[in-house]
Scaffold this motif. Structure first.
Motif, PDB file in Angstrom:
ATOM      1  N   VAL A  15       0.829  -1.210   0.000  1.00  0.00           N
ATOM      2  CA  VAL A  15       0.000   0.000   0.000  1.00  0.00           C
ATOM      3  C   VAL A  15       0.862   1.257   0.000  1.00  0.00           C
ATOM      4  CG1 VAL A  15      -1.525   1.383   1.453  1.00  0.00           C
ATOM      5  CG2 VAL A  15      -2.072  -0.996   1.000  1.00  0.00           C
ATOM      6  N   ILE A  16       1.913   1.265   0.804  1.00  0.00           N
ATOM      7  CA  ILE A  16       2.787   2.445   0.895  1.00  0.00           C
ATOM      8  C   ILE A  16       3.472   2.710  -0.442  1.00  0.00           C
ATOM      9  CG2 ILE A  16       4.899   3.338   1.944  1.00  0.00           C
ATOM     10  CD1 ILE A  16       3.986   1.819   4.532  1.00  0.00           C
ATOM     11  N   ILE A  17       3.993   1.656  -1.064  1.00  0.00           N
ATOM     12  CA  ILE A  17       4.683   1.820  -2.346  1.00  0.00           C
ATOM     13  C   ILE A  17       3.709   2.283  -3.430  1.00  0.00           C
ATOM     14  CG2 ILE A  17       5.913   0.621  -4.201  1.00  0.00           C
ATOM     15  CD1 ILE A  17       7.154  -1.172  -2.013  1.00  0.00           C
ATOM     16  N   LEU A  18       2.596   1.561  -3.586  1.00  0.00           N
ATOM     17  CA  LEU A  18       1.629   1.901  -4.626  1.00  0.00           C
ATOM     18  C   LEU A  18       0.975   3.256  -4.365  1.00  0.00           C
ATOM     19  CD1 LEU A  18      -0.216  -1.487  -5.300  1.00  0.00           C
ATOM     20  CD2 LEU A  18       1.515  -0.372  -6.710  1.00  0.00           C
ATOM     21  N   GLY A  19       0.610   3.502  -3.117  1.00  0.00           N
ATOM     22  CA  GLY A  19      -0.039   4.770  -2.776  1.00  0.00           C
ATOM     23  C   GLY A  19       0.855   5.963  -3.021  1.00  0.00           C
ATOM     24  N   THR A  20       2.134   5.817  -2.699  1.00  0.00           N
ATOM     25  CA  THR A  20       3.080   6.908  -2.913  1.00  0.00           C
ATOM     26  C   THR A  20       3.300   7.168  -4.402  1.00  0.00           C
ATOM     27  OG1 THR A  20       4.208   6.376  -0.833  1.00  0.00           O
ATOM     28  CG2 THR A  20       5.410   7.734  -2.413  1.00  0.00           C
ATOM     29  N   ILE A  21       3.506   6.113  -5.165  1.00  0.00           N
ATOM     30  CA  ILE A  21       3.760   6.275  -6.607  1.00  0.00           C
ATOM     31  C   ILE A  21       2.531   6.829  -7.331  1.00  0.00           C
ATOM     32  CG2 ILE A  21       4.245   5.046  -8.755  1.00  0.00           C
ATOM     33  CD1 ILE A  21       6.021   3.160  -7.123  1.00  0.00           C
TER      34      ILE A  21
ATOM     35  N   MET B  17      -3.647   5.879   2.103  1.00  0.00           N
ATOM     36  CA  MET B  17      -2.265   6.154   1.719  1.00  0.00           C
ATOM     37  C   MET B  17      -2.219   7.049   0.492  1.00  0.00           C
ATOM     38  SD  MET B  17       0.837   5.652   2.570  1.00  0.00           S
ATOM     39  CE  MET B  17       1.924   6.825   1.785  1.00  0.00           C
ATOM     40  N   TYR B  18      -3.052   6.756  -0.471  1.00  0.00           N
ATOM     41  CA  TYR B  18      -3.088   7.552  -1.701  1.00  0.00           C
ATOM     42  C   TYR B  18      -3.421   9.008  -1.408  1.00  0.00           C
ATOM     43  CZ  TYR B  18      -5.176   9.763  -5.755  1.00  0.00           C
ATOM     44  OH  TYR B  18      -5.498  10.671  -6.735  1.00  0.00           O
ATOM     45  N   GLN B  19      -4.462   9.236  -0.617  1.00  0.00           N
ATOM     46  CA  GLN B  19      -4.894  10.603  -0.335  1.00  0.00           C
ATOM     47  C   GLN B  19      -3.837  11.373   0.440  1.00  0.00           C
ATOM     48  OE1 GLN B  19      -7.664  11.844  -1.669  1.00  0.00           O
ATOM     49  NE2 GLN B  19      -7.089  13.847  -0.887  1.00  0.00           N
ATOM     50  N   SER B  20      -3.203  10.721   1.413  1.00  0.00           N
ATOM     51  CA  SER B  20      -2.155  11.383   2.202  1.00  0.00           C
ATOM     52  C   SER B  20      -0.952  11.722   1.328  1.00  0.00           C
ATOM     53  CB  SER B  20      -1.718  10.473   3.358  1.00  0.00           C
ATOM     54  OG  SER B  20      -2.771  10.273   4.264  1.00  0.00           O
ATOM     55  N   ALA B  21      -0.523  10.765   0.501  1.00  0.00           N
ATOM     56  CA  ALA B  21       0.637  10.997  -0.364  1.00  0.00           C
ATOM     57  C   ALA B  21       0.346  12.106  -1.369  1.00  0.00           C
ATOM     58  CB  ALA B  21       1.019   9.710  -1.085  1.00  0.00           C
ATOM     59  N   LYS B  22      -0.818  12.060  -1.978  1.00  0.00           N
ATOM     60  CA  LYS B  22      -1.183  13.073  -2.959  1.00  0.00           C
ATOM     61  C   LYS B  22      -1.215  14.459  -2.326  1.00  0.00           C
ATOM     62  CE  LYS B  22      -4.928  14.664  -5.904  1.00  0.00           C
ATOM     63  NZ  LYS B  22      -6.369  14.552  -6.195  1.00  0.00           N
ATOM     64  N   THR B  23      -1.796  14.565  -1.141  1.00  0.00           N
ATOM     65  CA  THR B  23      -1.845  15.848  -0.433  1.00  0.00           C
ATOM     66  C   THR B  23      -0.439  16.357  -0.139  1.00  0.00           C
ATOM     67  OG1 THR B  23      -3.962  15.255   0.576  1.00  0.00           O
ATOM     68  CG2 THR B  23      -2.707  17.023   1.622  1.00  0.00           C
ATOM     69  N   GLY B  24       0.441  15.437   0.279  1.00  0.00           N
ATOM     70  CA  GLY B  24       1.817  15.822   0.557  1.00  0.00           C
ATOM     71  C   GLY B  24       2.540  16.322  -0.679  1.00  0.00           C
ATOM     72  N   PHE B  25       2.362  15.636  -1.797  1.00  0.00           N
ATOM     73  CA  PHE B  25       3.024  16.045  -3.047  1.00  0.00           C
ATOM     74  C   PHE B  25       2.474  17.367  -3.578  1.00  0.00           C
ATOM     75  CE2 PHE B  25       3.840  11.313  -3.568  1.00  0.00           C
ATOM     76  CZ  PHE B  25       5.183  11.416  -3.229  1.00  0.00           C
ATOM     77  N   LEU B  26       1.185  17.594  -3.402  1.00  0.00           N
ATOM     78  CA  LEU B  26       0.593  18.863  -3.846  1.00  0.00           C
ATOM     79  C   LEU B  26       1.117  20.037  -3.033  1.00  0.00           C
ATOM     80  CD1 LEU B  26      -3.132  17.815  -4.465  1.00  0.00           C
ATOM     81  CD2 LEU B  26      -1.433  18.446  -6.195  1.00  0.00           C
ATOM     82  N   GLY B  27       1.595  19.747  -1.814  1.00  0.00           N
ATOM     83  CA  GLY B  27       2.128  20.805  -0.964  1.00  0.00           C
ATOM     84  C   GLY B  27       3.588  21.129  -1.214  1.00  0.00           C
ATOM     85  N   VAL B  28       4.244  20.364  -2.088  1.00  0.00           N
ATOM     86  CA  VAL B  28       5.650  20.627  -2.401  1.00  0.00           C
ATOM     87  C   VAL B  28       5.752  21.836  -3.325  1.00  0.00           C
ATOM     88  CG1 VAL B  28       7.711  19.690  -3.530  1.00  0.00           C
ATOM     89  CG2 VAL B  28       6.279  18.204  -2.114  1.00  0.00           C
TER      90      VAL B  28
ATOM     91  N   SER C  22      10.881  15.463  -3.807  1.00  0.00           N
ATOM     92  CA  SER C  22       9.451  15.352  -3.531  1.00  0.00           C
ATOM     93  C   SER C  22       9.157  14.530  -2.279  1.00  0.00           C
ATOM     94  CB  SER C  22       8.728  14.745  -4.734  1.00  0.00           C
ATOM     95  OG  SER C  22       8.961  15.505  -5.896  1.00  0.00           O
ATOM     96  N   ILE C  23       9.773  13.362  -2.173  1.00  0.00           N
ATOM     97  CA  ILE C  23       9.514  12.504  -1.008  1.00  0.00           C
ATOM     98  C   ILE C  23       9.994  13.153   0.290  1.00  0.00           C
ATOM     99  CG2 ILE C  23      10.192  10.347   0.121  1.00  0.00           C
ATOM    100  CD1 ILE C  23       9.795   8.907  -2.465  1.00  0.00           C
ATOM    101  N   PRO C  24      11.233  13.673   0.361  1.00  0.00           N
ATOM    102  CA  PRO C  24      11.652  14.320   1.615  1.00  0.00           C
ATOM    103  C   PRO C  24      10.761  15.500   2.020  1.00  0.00           C
ATOM    104  CG  PRO C  24      13.563  13.855   0.256  1.00  0.00           C
ATOM    105  CD  PRO C  24      12.359  13.568  -0.596  1.00  0.00           C
TER     106      PRO C  24
ATOM    107  N   ALA D 139       3.467  13.860   5.442  1.00  0.00           N
ATOM    108  CA  ALA D 139       2.204  13.320   4.926  1.00  0.00           C
ATOM    109  C   ALA D 139       2.344  11.839   4.588  1.00  0.00           C
ATOM    110  CB  ALA D 139       1.768  14.097   3.686  1.00  0.00           C
ATOM    111  N   ILE D 140       3.486  11.449   4.028  1.00  0.00           N
ATOM    112  CA  ILE D 140       3.703  10.056   3.651  1.00  0.00           C
ATOM    113  C   ILE D 140       3.780   9.162   4.892  1.00  0.00           C
ATOM    114  CG2 ILE D 140       5.356   8.444   2.630  1.00  0.00           C
ATOM    115  CD1 ILE D 140       6.016  10.625   0.592  1.00  0.00           C
ATOM    116  N   ILE D 141       4.494   9.623   5.910  1.00  0.00           N
ATOM    117  CA  ILE D 141       4.607   8.845   7.150  1.00  0.00           C
ATOM    118  C   ILE D 141       3.247   8.728   7.829  1.00  0.00           C
ATOM    119  CG2 ILE D 141       5.583   8.815   9.478  1.00  0.00           C
ATOM    120  CD1 ILE D 141       8.112  10.097   8.274  1.00  0.00           C
ATOM    121  N   SER D 142       2.515   9.836   7.885  1.00  0.00           N
ATOM    122  CA  SER D 142       1.180   9.805   8.495  1.00  0.00           C
ATOM    123  C   SER D 142       0.258   8.850   7.734  1.00  0.00           C
ATOM    124  CB  SER D 142       0.571  11.213   8.506  1.00  0.00           C
ATOM    125  OG  SER D 142       1.321  12.081   9.315  1.00  0.00           O
ATOM    126  N   GLY D 143       0.287   8.931   6.402  1.00  0.00           N
ATOM    127  CA  GLY D 143      -0.528   8.041   5.593  1.00  0.00           C
ATOM    128  C   GLY D 143      -0.140   6.589   5.777  1.00  0.00           C
TER     129      GLY D 143
END
Length: 218
Positions: free
Chosen positions: A23-29, A105-116, A139-141, A146-150
């Protein structure tokens, strides 16, 4: 008694680890891809991704049975390849957990990336960095909170999954019986002492994970 208590806990943790990693890998990508891309049908795709959050668990379980059952093409291919159907196996519990936890996971990762800050990423492109380098080193750092929380919320969701797992993987002791299904069986059979032990363990694990999420979000 100790073994009776530990076996469902061990299965839950194993399912959480395997499903959580996927989930973490797929959700993040996928969160990264959809945070960058705009295309026709994106709203529909994201709606489908988020559906397991609002659908009753029994509906999710039913759909998994339809998709992976013996009457489906996918189900027949899996049975032909592995010489057994996937329903009522340990992997069925993993798949059910992935489906219900992925939207978080998807929603958290997407929100985090949109904030970069896009200017930082554009600057890296100007300096010659490719998209994978930008993804891993910028992007990930910058979206790590958001990624850790997700990730933690997704794993917590996997640990608490009940309905879809019960329908798709069953409640087979020592094979697919996770803590939530074990609690259900214990209460149904009047074994309140064991039920309390499992409830306390799940409350403790979930509490710790939510505390970490709260600390990471500050």
């Amino acid at each position: 008694m100790i073994e009776e208590f530990l076996i469902p806990l061990e299965i839950s943790i194993k399912v959480a680890i395997v499903a959580g990693i996927i989930v973490i890998i797929l959700g993040t990508i996928i969160g990264r891809i959809l945070s960058l891309k705009s295309f026709k049908g994106k709203t529909l795709l994201e709606t489908i991704i988020m559906l397991p959050l609002v659908l009753p668990p029994t509906v999710v379980g039913f759909l998994l049975i339809v998709i992976f059952g013996r009457q489906s093409i996918l189900g027949r291919l899996i049975e032909w390849f592995f010489n057994q159907p996937i329903i009522f196996t340990w992997w069925a519990a993993v798949i059910a957990s992935i489906v219900v936890a992925f939207p978080l996971m998807y929603q958290s990762a997407k929100t985090g990336f949109l904030g970069v800050d896009k200017e930082i990423e554009d600057a890296a492109r100007v300096c010659g960095a490719n998209e994978w380098e930008i993804f891993f080193y910028i992007s990930i750092p910058l979206s790590s909170k958001a990624i850790i929380s997700g990730s933690l919320l997704s794993v917590a969701r996997v640990l608490g999954e009940f309905g879809a797992t019960l329908m798709f993987a069953g409640n087979i002791p020592g094979v697919t019986q996770t803590v939530p299904t074990a609690i259900y069986l214990a209460i149904d059979s009047g074994n309140m002492k064991m039920a309390w032990l499992w409830v306390i363990s799940m409350v403790f694990i979930s509490f710790i994970m939510l505390i970490i999420v709260q600390l990471k979000q500050k």
